[in-house]
Design an enzyme around this catalytic site. Sequence first.
Site, PDB file in Angstrom:
ATOM      1  N   GLY A  18       0.845  -1.201   0.000  1.00  0.00           N
ATOM      2  CA  GLY A  18       0.000   0.000   0.000  1.00  0.00           C
ATOM      3  C   GLY A  18       0.877   1.246   0.000  1.00  0.00           C
ATOM      4  O   GLY A  18       0.618   2.212   0.710  1.00  0.00           O
ATOM      5  N   HIS A  19       1.930   1.209  -0.797  1.00  0.00           N
ATOM      6  CA  HIS A  19       2.840   2.348  -0.901  1.00  0.00           C
ATOM      7  C   HIS A  19       3.747   2.159  -2.114  1.00  0.00           C
ATOM      8  O   HIS A  19       3.769   1.081  -2.726  1.00  0.00           O
ATOM      9  CB  HIS A  19       3.673   2.504   0.374  1.00  0.00           C
ATOM     10  CG  HIS A  19       4.353   1.241   0.799  1.00  0.00           C
ATOM     11  ND1 HIS A  19       5.418   0.707   0.125  1.00  0.00           N
ATOM     12  CD2 HIS A  19       4.087   0.375   1.808  1.00  0.00           C
ATOM     13  CE1 HIS A  19       5.797  -0.401   0.705  1.00  0.00           C
ATOM     14  NE2 HIS A  19       4.990  -0.652   1.733  1.00  0.00           N
TER      15      HIS A  19
END
Length: 150
Positions: free
Chosen positions: A66-67
């Site tokens: 998630g990055h």
Amino acid sequence: MIHSHNVFNYPSPQHPARMEPYIIKLPRYLDTRGNLSFIEEDTHLPFKIRRVYWIYDVPGGEIRGGHAFRQTEELIVGLSGSFEVVLHNGYKEFRYLLNRSYYGIYVPKMIWRMLDNFSTNSLALIIASTEYFDADYIRDFEEFRELCTE
Ligand code: TYD
């Protein structure tokens, strides 16, 4: 799954400076005693190894990642079990199912990543081109997309 021996970067046709992820097939020695695979920095990786980490004991339904990273390049290997890798380079999504221990996904810098659908006892090995530094993380997808258009 696409088989590929290509360990070199290639630019996206739409954006010459933007890199795309690709699959790296690792060597495999099949043996009645059990199989063996390996990674050599200069033979199989397009970057120098500065760090190795692994993700394990992921509860069902959890999502990792998630990055994106500003600088770090990585190779993600599914050592055991299975999980999915969802990548985005700002204009295009790439999805991979890792369920064999002799495939790695090369993830260039500036790629948004999510790992999900972890099976029981799955083990993700990640080889990285940098030591851990928090400033390398982009955690907001909109910010990531804006940086991609620069
Ligand atoms: P994080 O990068 O958020 O995990 P994910 O792979 O799911 O994106 O890392 C979780 C925590 O672990 C975070 O607090 C930072 C720490 N960490 C390190 O100290 N060193 C590392 O090499 C990594 C990958 C994480």
